[in-house]
Scaffold this motif. Structure first.
Motif, PDB file in Angstrom:
ATOM      1  N   SER A 149      19.130   5.858  76.483  1.00 55.62           N
ATOM      2  CA  SER A 149      18.518   5.247  75.411  1.00 55.62           C
ATOM      3  C   SER A 149      17.639   6.025  74.688  1.00 55.62           C
ATOM      4  O   SER A 149      17.211   6.389  74.007  1.00 55.62           O
ATOM      5  CB  SER A 149      18.814   4.049  75.064  1.00 55.62           C
ATOM      6  OG  SER A 149      17.865   3.206  75.492  1.00 55.62           O
ATOM      7  N   GLY A 150      16.557   5.554  75.182  1.00 55.44           N
ATOM      8  CA  GLY A 150      15.407   6.781  75.049  1.00 55.44           C
ATOM      9  C   GLY A 150      14.691   7.695  75.220  1.00 55.44           C
ATOM     10  O   GLY A 150      14.714   8.306  74.089  1.00 55.44           O
ATOM     11  N   MET A 151      15.715   8.285  75.784  1.00 54.66           N
ATOM     12  CA  MET A 151      16.037  10.048  75.817  1.00 54.66           C
ATOM     13  C   MET A 151      16.816  10.132  74.656  1.00 54.66           C
ATOM     14  O   MET A 151      16.465  11.309  73.981  1.00 54.66           O
ATOM     15  CB  MET A 151      16.263  10.618  77.327  1.00 54.66           C
ATOM     16  CG  MET A 151      16.517  12.392  77.073  1.00 54.66           C
ATOM     17  SD  MET A 151      17.358  12.690  78.878  1.00 54.66           S
ATOM     18  CE  MET A 151      19.451  12.568  78.283  1.00 54.66           C
ATOM     19  N   GLY A 152      17.349   9.249  73.807  1.00 52.07           N
ATOM     20  CA  GLY A 152      18.167   9.656  72.908  1.00 52.07           C
ATOM     21  C   GLY A 152      17.325  10.254  71.496  1.00 52.07           C
ATOM     22  O   GLY A 152      17.921  10.781  71.129  1.00 52.07           O
ATOM     23  N   SER A 153      16.944   8.826  71.681  1.00 50.61           N
ATOM     24  CA  SER A 153      15.543   9.083  70.666  1.00 50.61           C
ATOM     25  C   SER A 153      14.938   9.744  70.361  1.00 50.61           C
ATOM     26  O   SER A 153      14.801  11.269  69.304  1.00 50.61           O
ATOM     27  CB  SER A 153      15.268   7.798  69.925  1.00 50.61           C
ATOM     28  OG  SER A 153      15.647   6.298  70.474  1.00 50.61           O
ATOM     29  N   PHE A 154      14.372  11.024  71.655  1.00 54.83           N
ATOM     30  CA  PHE A 154      13.121  11.961  71.269  1.00 54.83           C
ATOM     31  C   PHE A 154      14.186  13.241  71.035  1.00 54.83           C
ATOM     32  O   PHE A 154      13.573  13.537  70.519  1.00 54.83           O
ATOM     33  CB  PHE A 154      12.652  11.983  72.629  1.00 54.83           C
ATOM     34  CG  PHE A 154      11.795  12.821  73.250  1.00 54.83           C
ATOM     35  CD1 PHE A 154      10.913  13.314  73.140  1.00 54.83           C
ATOM     36  CD2 PHE A 154      12.551  13.756  73.781  1.00 54.83           C
ATOM     37  CE1 PHE A 154       9.919  14.518  73.065  1.00 54.83           C
ATOM     38  CE2 PHE A 154      11.836  15.470  73.852  1.00 54.83           C
ATOM     39  CZ  PHE A 154      10.770  15.913  73.723  1.00 54.83           C
ATOM     40  N   LEU A 155      15.351  13.646  71.551  1.00 52.90           N
ATOM     41  CA  LEU A 155      16.280  14.450  71.241  1.00 52.90           C
ATOM     42  C   LEU A 155      16.711  14.257  69.682  1.00 52.90           C
ATOM     43  O   LEU A 155      16.657  15.480  69.423  1.00 52.90           O
ATOM     44  CB  LEU A 155      17.481  14.285  72.201  1.00 52.90           C
ATOM     45  CG  LEU A 155      17.112  14.693  73.676  1.00 52.90           C
ATOM     46  CD1 LEU A 155      18.886  14.683  74.367  1.00 52.90           C
ATOM     47  CD2 LEU A 155      16.943  15.890  74.123  1.00 52.90           C
ATOM     48  N   ILE A 156      17.497  12.857  69.110  1.00 49.76           N
ATOM     49  CA  ILE A 156      16.970  13.422  68.245  1.00 49.76           C
ATOM     50  C   ILE A 156      16.371  13.837  67.007  1.00 49.76           C
ATOM     51  O   ILE A 156      16.150  14.825  65.809  1.00 49.76           O
ATOM     52  CB  ILE A 156      17.771  12.408  67.368  1.00 49.76           C
ATOM     53  CG1 ILE A 156      18.668  10.993  67.786  1.00 49.76           C
ATOM     54  CG2 ILE A 156      17.511  11.864  65.672  1.00 49.76           C
ATOM     55  CD1 ILE A 156      20.550  12.412  67.594  1.00 49.76           C
TER      56      ILE A 156
END
Length: 244
Positions: A149-156
């Motif tokens: 989930s943390g990586m997802g925020s960064f990727l967005i």
């Protein structure tokens, strides 16, 4: 109320049966997502291949890519994505699926030009590379116990930055900047593939019990993975493809 209590706090046998049902439902849900995605990719591939077989001087090809109609071809897929994103709750499953297929066909029209830019052998090679990479990343997202989930925020955030930088480079026309954007884009969509897979898997628990919503969610999940695949393919093709 008693049924709810029994399902939540029942004996061990009930828990095992419920867990097995959830596991089977999850597999069916994810399989539906991948089936929709693969069919969408097949539609895109067939339409784009058909455009490629027409020939560079075909009136249809000239109209699609060398006339003002090209802007409709370029922007139509974006319009479909916006329609699917903002109207999916009001659309039926059949309407949503039909719109997704229409979107996939429109993407085929948009991508048909690659057959006049890159060698067909190079296109096939990059397609298989993308398929292998996508499969591995999606499998990782599905099986890993680590939260992404943390990586997802960064990727967005990275995706929004990539879009802005790409628009800027339309005016700068910098080859070096485009190369860097393609490299960064591959990394972003690779990460999004793993993150989206885990996100879709986790969302099933909230959807279980709502048959139509699960069906509609499977189409939207297919759209997310489809976009990751297509964008990764296009950027890898720009990096690795041999031009005509």
């Amino acid at each position: 109320m008693s049924n709810f209590d029994r399902n939540a706090y029942g004996q061990q046998g009930y828990v095992r049966a419920d867990g097995m049902a959830i596991d089977q439902g999850l597999r069916a849900y994810m399989l539906g997502i991948y089936n929709h995605m693969v069919l969408g990719l097949a539609i895109t591939a067939l339409v784009s291949l058909g455009i490629g077989m027409l020939g560079r001087t075909s009136p249809v090809v000239v109209a699609l890519y060398a006339s003002p109609l090209k802007w409709l071809v370029i922007l139509a897929p974006l319009a479909f994505v916006m329609l699917l994103s903002f109207r999916f709750e009001r659309m039926s499953y059949q309407g949503l699926l039909g719109t997704f297929w229409a979107f996939a066909a429109t993407m085929g029209l948009s991508m048909g030009s690659i057959f006049y830019i890159y060698q067909i052998g190079s296109i096939a090679q990059v397609f298989f590379i993308t398929t292998a990479a996508f499969g591995g990343l999606s499998l990782y997202g599905y099986t890993t116990k680590r939260s992404l989930s943390g990586m997802g925020s960064f990727l967005i955030m990275g995706l929004f930055g990539l879009i802005i930088a790409s628009v800027v480079n339309l005016f700068l026309a910098s080859t070096a900047m485009q190369f860097a954007l393609n490299v960064i884009g591959v990394l972003i969509f690779a990460g999004l593939t793993a993150w989206d897979t885990q996100r879709l898997k986790d969302e099933y628990a909230m959807l279980a019990g709502s048959g139509e919503m699960i069906q509609k969610a499977s189409v939207m999940g297919a759209l997310s993975l489809y976009l990751n695949f297509i964008n990764m393919f296009q950027m890898l093709l720009a990096l690795l493809g041999n031009r005509e």
